[in-house]
Write a protein that holds these residues in place. Structure first.
Motif, PDB file in Angstrom:
ATOM      1  N   SER A   1     -18.997  20.181 -37.652  1.00 29.69           N
ATOM      2  CA  SER A   1     -19.334  20.496 -35.618  1.00 29.69           C
ATOM      3  C   SER A   1     -17.768  21.538 -36.102  1.00 29.69           C
ATOM      4  CB  SER A   1     -18.347  19.546 -35.452  1.00 29.69           C
ATOM      5  OG  SER A   1     -17.981  19.457 -33.926  1.00 29.69           O
TER       6      SER A   1
ATOM      7  N   GLY B   1     -26.488  22.305 -38.630  1.00 28.81           N
ATOM      8  CA  GLY B   1     -25.838  22.035 -37.775  1.00 28.81           C
ATOM      9  C   GLY B   1     -25.421  20.991 -37.694  1.00 28.81           C
ATOM     10  N   GLU B   2     -26.756  20.345 -38.043  1.00 29.37           N
ATOM     11  CA  GLU B   2     -26.080  18.353 -37.468  1.00 29.37           C
ATOM     12  C   GLU B   2     -25.255  18.060 -38.706  1.00 29.37           C
ATOM     13  OE1 GLU B   2     -29.104  15.902 -36.597  1.00 29.37           O
ATOM     14  OE2 GLU B   2     -28.318  17.654 -35.548  1.00 29.37           O
TER      15      GLU B   2
ATOM     16  N   VAL C   1     -24.713  28.742 -40.235  1.00 26.08           N
ATOM     17  CA  VAL C   1     -24.320  26.910 -40.116  1.00 26.08           C
ATOM     18  C   VAL C   1     -25.552  26.768 -39.569  1.00 26.08           C
ATOM     19  CG1 VAL C   1     -23.567  25.058 -39.447  1.00 26.08           C
ATOM     20  CG2 VAL C   1     -21.897  26.184 -40.172  1.00 26.08           C
ATOM     21  N   ALA C   2     -26.339  27.133 -39.322  1.00 22.92           N
ATOM     22  CA  ALA C   2     -27.902  26.678 -37.490  1.00 22.92           C
ATOM     23  C   ALA C   2     -28.953  27.338 -39.143  1.00 22.92           C
ATOM     24  CB  ALA C   2     -28.174  26.762 -36.221  1.00 22.92           C
ATOM     25  N   ARG C   3     -28.763  28.670 -39.332  1.00 22.07           N
ATOM     26  CA  ARG C   3     -29.579  28.907 -40.594  1.00 22.07           C
ATOM     27  C   ARG C   3     -29.426  28.331 -41.977  1.00 22.07           C
ATOM     28  NH1 ARG C   3     -29.622  35.621 -40.463  1.00 22.07           N
ATOM     29  NH2 ARG C   3     -29.382  34.969 -38.928  1.00 22.07           N
TER      30      ARG C   3
ATOM     31  N   ARG D   1     -21.350  29.741 -36.288  1.00 23.91           N
ATOM     32  CA  ARG D   1     -22.431  28.363 -35.533  1.00 23.91           C
ATOM     33  C   ARG D   1     -23.463  28.873 -36.137  1.00 23.91           C
ATOM     34  NH1 ARG D   1     -20.112  27.702 -31.161  1.00 23.91           N
ATOM     35  NH2 ARG D   1     -18.181  25.981 -31.727  1.00 23.91           N
ATOM     36  N   GLN D   2     -24.171  30.334 -35.835  1.00 26.41           N
ATOM     37  CA  GLN D   2     -25.161  30.974 -36.102  1.00 26.41           C
ATOM     38  C   GLN D   2     -25.306  30.955 -37.666  1.00 26.41           C
ATOM     39  OE1 GLN D   2     -24.537  35.128 -35.052  1.00 26.41           O
ATOM     40  NE2 GLN D   2     -26.560  35.679 -36.496  1.00 26.41           N
TER      41      GLN D   2
END
Ligand code: SAH
Ligand code: MG
Length: 214
Positions: free
Chosen positions: A112, A108-109, A102-104, A99-100
């Motif tokens: 899932s 993130g959008e 993917v956001a970086r 998750r970290q």
């Protein structure tokens, strides 16, 4: 071509076609520092996944087995802005790392991450389909079960892709009792013989099984 030349050609292809950026490099470093096993796809396979997803104009993709998110980042980058990659991971700690990163990666959008056992989550994922592609890379003994789920939940013309189709050469062992190897052998047999699939294993990395569903 001998093995050494083949190896050098592969390095050439990786360099020319499949460069990693900083996010992917950092992800692999962080995964190793967190003690995750080094079992992700490699960069040539990452690029192959992108080519395949683009070829079917994939918008909705499902991955089984996230690990630290390395393959997820490669795949999500091949999706359009409004695309969605759902990725399933049993281990909450691994999913947190994924998750970290993917956001970086700014994805993130589009990604899932679902935590849990694939076999338990799949029934609930039916209503989020049909999928344009499923990438199977979780527990190997369940590959045949995952394939049956894909049969009903991948659209016609979509793809079933599976990692580790060679299981480091163990697929050649006809007397094996290893449940993971038996799972992959059965998966490969079904993929090869069922007229619903047009399929092949590409000898990149540990073997990538690719099937077009009709
Ligand atoms: N696709 C990843 C690598 C996945 S490794 C990449 O290339 O970057 C396989 C992952 O599947 C592991 O992280 C493991 O925890 C997870 N896994 C194993 N069994 C599972 C199950 N039954 N359901 C969901 N995830 C599972
Ligand atoms: Mg794998």
């Amino acid at each position: 071509m001998d093995d050494r030349e083949r190896e050098r050609c592969l390095r050439y292809v990786e360099k020319l076609f499949a460069a990693e950026d900083g996010v992917l490099e950092e992800l692999q470093l962080a995964a190793s520092q967190a003690g995750l096993p080094p079992i992700s796809i490699d960069r040539a396979e990452g690029k192959l996944l992108q080519v395949l997803l683009r070829a079917v104009s994939a918008k909705r993709v499902l991955e089984l087995g996230t690990l630290g998110g390395y393959s997820a980042v490669w795949m999500a980058r091949a999706l359009p802005e409004n695309g969605l990659l759902i990725t399933v991971e049993l281990d909450p700690e691994r999913s947190r790392l994924a998750r970290q990163f993917v956001a970086r990666a700014g994805l993130g959008e589009r990604v899932s991450i679902r935590v849990g056992r694939a076999i338990e989550l799949l029934p609930g994922l039916v209503e989020e389909g049909p999928f344009d592609a499923v990438f199977i890379d979780a527990d190997k003994e369940s590959y045949p079960l995952y394939l049956e789920w894909c049969r009903a939940n991948v659209r016609a013309g979509g793809l079933v892709i599976a990692d580790n189709a060679f299981k480091k050469g163990q697929v050649l062992d006809s007397g094996t009792q290893d449940p993971g190897v038996l799972g992959i052998q059965e998966f490969n047999r079904r993929l090869a013989s069922d007229p619903q699939f047009t399929s092949i294993v590409v000898p990149i990395h540990d073997g990538v099984a690719i099937a077009v569903v009709s």
